[in-house]
Design a protein around this motif. Sequence first.
Motif, PDB file in Angstrom:
ATOM      1  N   GLU A  50      19.444  11.225   0.985  1.00  0.00           N
ATOM      2  CA  GLU A  50      19.762  12.280  -0.251  1.00  0.00           C
ATOM      3  C   GLU A  50      20.874  13.593   0.045  1.00  0.00           C
ATOM      4  O   GLU A  50      20.228  14.074   1.484  1.00  0.00           O
ATOM      5  N   LEU A  56      22.685  10.411  -3.812  1.00  0.00           N
ATOM      6  CA  LEU A  56      21.588   9.423  -3.623  1.00  0.00           C
ATOM      7  C   LEU A  56      22.278   8.074  -2.941  1.00  0.00           C
ATOM      8  O   LEU A  56      22.991   7.996  -3.502  1.00  0.00           O
ATOM      9  N   PRO A 150      18.365  13.740  -6.753  1.00  0.00           N
ATOM     10  CA  PRO A 150      18.278  13.114  -5.818  1.00  0.00           C
ATOM     11  C   PRO A 150      16.764  12.313  -5.038  1.00  0.00           C
ATOM     12  O   PRO A 150      16.162  11.699  -5.249  1.00  0.00           O
ATOM     13  N   THR A 154      14.296  10.020  -6.086  1.00  0.00           N
ATOM     14  CA  THR A 154      13.442   9.186  -5.267  1.00  0.00           C
ATOM     15  C   THR A 154      11.854   8.931  -5.417  1.00  0.00           C
ATOM     16  O   THR A 154      11.489   8.568  -5.224  1.00  0.00           O
TER      17      THR A 154
END
Length: 173
Positions: A50, A56, A150, A154
Amino acid sequence: MSYFAAAAVRDSDGWTAAEVNLRGVTDLDEVAERLRDVEPDAGLSLLFVEADDAYLVVLRLDEGEDLRVFGSDSAYAEESRLGSVLVGDLKAPDLDDVGDVRRTAGGGAETDQPAVDPEADPVGDADLLADLGIPAQRLIALCTREGMLPADVTAEVCQVLGCFDEVEELREV
């Protein structure tokens, strides 16, 4: 440009996670080697990178081989040296294969308002997590949805994979 790189590796005992230092890497092979070093015998190794709450990159190794890479936006290659290493040579995914994610976010219905960031330009292998429950269309939709950081992407991916707690522990350190 600052970054957070978290490896999630799965072996016969389940998932473990470790932060990975990517300082000084010069090519994808070196990145893959650092990912392998986390757990050399892992059946599956993922690396979530990130960068600056804007980009990302997800990398995947199966049995330490066959590196696959997906990036949320090709602009990352122009913004930083690390971005250039990670996504500089990647091509846009074939959106015909994954549906029109520019109109729908997360597989939802079309709306009058754009649900995705029209500036985002995902690159690489969007299908790299399909066998783990994150099809290409969903991954692209998550990465291009306006307002999604990001870290949010995730977290959502790791929740599906079953390694959420392991990766989130790294953020608390």
